[in-house]
Design an enzyme around this catalytic site. Sequence first.
Site, PDB file in Angstrom:
ATOM      1  N   HIS A 138      10.653  20.376  -0.099  1.00  0.00           N
ATOM      2  CA  HIS A 138      11.668  20.650  -1.130  1.00  0.00           C
ATOM      3  C   HIS A 138      13.061  20.832  -0.518  1.00  0.00           C
ATOM      4  CE1 HIS A 138      13.807  22.313  -4.496  1.00  0.00           C
ATOM      5  NE2 HIS A 138      13.878  23.507  -3.934  1.00  0.00           N
ATOM      6  N   HIS A 146      18.189  26.997   1.484  1.00  0.00           N
ATOM      7  CA  HIS A 146      18.605  27.586   0.214  1.00  0.00           C
ATOM      8  C   HIS A 146      17.590  28.527  -0.424  1.00  0.00           C
ATOM      9  CE1 HIS A 146      16.317  24.324  -1.830  1.00  0.00           C
ATOM     10  NE2 HIS A 146      16.272  25.174  -2.840  1.00  0.00           N
ATOM     11  N   GLU A 196      15.555  34.024  -0.992  1.00  0.00           N
ATOM     12  CA  GLU A 196      14.813  34.321  -2.209  1.00  0.00           C
ATOM     13  C   GLU A 196      13.305  34.397  -1.962  1.00  0.00           C
ATOM     14  OE1 GLU A 196      15.863  35.332  -4.941  1.00  0.00           O
ATOM     15  OE2 GLU A 196      14.110  35.143  -6.235  1.00  0.00           O
ATOM     16  N   ASP A 197      12.789  33.467  -1.169  1.00  0.00           N
ATOM     17  CA  ASP A 197      11.332  33.327  -1.092  1.00  0.00           C
ATOM     18  C   ASP A 197      10.693  33.797   0.210  1.00  0.00           C
ATOM     19  OD1 ASP A 197      11.402  32.269  -3.586  1.00  0.00           O
ATOM     20  OD2 ASP A 197      11.243  30.177  -2.953  1.00  0.00           O
ATOM     21  N   ASP A 244      19.286  21.173  -6.003  1.00  0.00           N
ATOM     22  CA  ASP A 244      18.019  21.899  -6.084  1.00  0.00           C
ATOM     23  C   ASP A 244      17.345  21.593  -7.426  1.00  0.00           C
ATOM     24  OD1 ASP A 244      16.029  23.900  -5.603  1.00  0.00           O
ATOM     25  OD2 ASP A 244      17.215  25.332  -6.773  1.00  0.00           O
ATOM     26  N   ASP A 281      24.138  -1.472 -29.184  1.00  0.00           N
ATOM     27  CA  ASP A 281      25.086  -1.085 -28.140  1.00  0.00           C
ATOM     28  C   ASP A 281      24.409  -0.339 -26.992  1.00  0.00           C
ATOM     29  OD1 ASP A 281      27.403  -0.635 -26.860  1.00  0.00           O
ATOM     30  OD2 ASP A 281      28.162   0.863 -28.267  1.00  0.00           O
TER      31      ASP A 281
HETATM   32 MN    MN Z   1      14.880  25.399  -4.507  1.00  0.00          MN
END
Ligand code: MN
Length: 727
Positions: free
Chosen positions: A52, A76, A80-81, A143, A263
């Site tokens: 990812h 990134h 957070e993780d 992301d 169109d």
């Molecule tokens: Mn991410």
Amino acid sequence: METFEDHYQSMVAALQKHMPGVDMALIDRAVEYADVKHKRQKRKDGSPYIIHPLAVAEVVTEMGLDMDAVLGALLHDCIEDTDASHEDIEKIFGTTVAELVEGVTKLTRADFSSSEEAQMENLRKMFMAMSKDIRVVLIKIADRLHNMRTMQYQTPEKQVKKCKETMDIYAPLAHRLGMQKIKWELEDTSLRYLTPDDYNTITSYLQSHKEQDEQFMNTIQNKITERLDSMGIHSTAYGRIKHVYSIYRKMQSQNKTMDELYDIYAFRVIVDSIPDCYNVLGHVHDLFKLVPGRFKDYISTKKPNGYQSLHTTVIGKQGIPFEVQIRTWEMHEVAEYGIAAHWKYKQGAGEGSEKDFEWVRRLLETQQDSEAEEFVQSMKIDMFDDEVFVYTPKGRIVSLPAGSTPIDFAYAIHSGVGNAMVGAKVNHRIANIDSKLKNGDIVEILTSKSAKGPSRDWLIICKSNQARTKIKQWFKREKREENIVHGKASFEAEMKRAGLPVSMINDATLEPQLLKKLSFTCWDDMYAAIGYGGMTAAKAVGKVRDDIQRTLRAQDVDNIPKAMRLSPDDPKVARNAVDGIIVEDMESIMVKFAKCCAPVPGDAIAGFITKGFGVSVHRADCPNAAHRNDPRQAARWVRVRWANQAEQPFETTLELDCITRDGLLLDAMLILHSAKVRVREAYGKDLPNDRSIVTLRFEVKNVAELETIRKKLLDIRDVVSSRRGQN
Ligand code: MN
């Protein structure tokens, strides 16, 4: 299953294309760091998590961003993780990268879901305001793009939630930032999960008509290319089907089926120069029939997001209308990559190109003469610096001036909420109502039916004009009682300042006279007017001053028993006239000096209006003057001061606390004698435990002389302390 190797190689290829000569060692270090940190994690499809960040870094690279942004993309999700910290990342990859990761983390943690259409603009603004650095927004968009590409592994609930958020926030932001290509992909993918039926109808229709469409587009493309080649105009022309979401929108707005919708084709002609754009336009209009009213010149007037092209719609022989977009290669880059393209140009180009990017400047804080490096550094988002965006508990966003408090929030919701406020919660915790709100705070106002309404302090605390206006309105309209209290207080303070006893306004004969002069029917009406600022206290007092003073003088003379009235040549009156006291705002009022504290010139003093004996002067620190601020007494206390005077003696009293011994009184008398003061009284009194008090009454000219004498008396052996006055 997707492998690490695939994604890594793909990213490296992108890096080599967009950033030749990139420091691969540093990139590998970030990949390694993220991989180690994410080690045990797996994506929903079972592939290693690291693919990812690799994919996001690849998108960021393709956007044309810089090295810091690529490193930021690789890392990134680390804060957070994983157990990685800001400091950790800063130590290895530097402050900028750490701040980018921190910024992305903040956005990841924020909840940008909102169901109200009217709220979307605020959501997007808040998103931008929270980002600080435009690269944070771009990494976050990358992301999201990769998350959308792998959306099939999510639960249906998550799919809908994420896709709604994408439509509400990310696609419009990509549009705002001019990133057309990414915007289209975000929209099409969202549509696929949000309304799969419509999505499938359109895509299967397009699939079944693929051959036909391609044939049509090839015909047109060849026609254009042949003409331009023959005219010697170097160009690249190609046709495409408009993206699924825009077809969907057309079907919705025109209420048509795919068959009825013509169109859907768009052609691009990309040339080398702006004059060529207009040349091509002429040839296109020559080759095909013009559809009136559809020509748009976004070259001379670019779109707010920087987009430039000529647009025209024409009809070919088959009777099918199609749009032709004509642009230069630079315009094309900008159209595809938006803000990131500007960036790329800025980094490569000299200063000349900067003026073309006015919209970027409007969006971002930039400096006129900044070098490329600084330009990147200064890509801060400050356009919403003067606003703060917060949530109601129900998720509605409220935009307030920066620095706003829960008070501002309450009044922004409704004046009724503000007026009933008794407290506030910020992010589910009790907070001070004057605390500063931050972007993304959830604010809840605690109200009570028995709330006393806003406090006057709020007028100073609140930041928004809206709140201030509403608070003022409330005070004027609903708070008569409070206005009366405040008006009364300032009126009485003003009376005191003027040396007028407040009690006089209730004098039976004086009251109607004064009210008439002031044009009020009762005192409360006047207090209320002063309370909300309709009249100043000074003006009110000015109007009643003369009448009160006249009455006061008459009463003073009347009330003194005949035997005690002093004639003008009485020494006491003479003293008053020569050296005495000035009673503010009162002339020739009788003055006497309080025995309890015996003030002498230089002492801070206060005057008390006695019943019938004029003004009694106390020392300001006299216990008997201690209650002069008590509202029941305040009216009788007046300001007095020492007149500039001849050196006339004043009687005063000192008490000396002593350890009992023979000759103490004599020692004290010797001091007074050598100080050449006149002694009126001197005596000693024994107390238990070998203590005694010596009381001395004598005359001094002023407090300075008294101090000198007092110090000498304290030097006497066995004198412990001294005290003014007598108790
Ligand atoms: Mn991410």
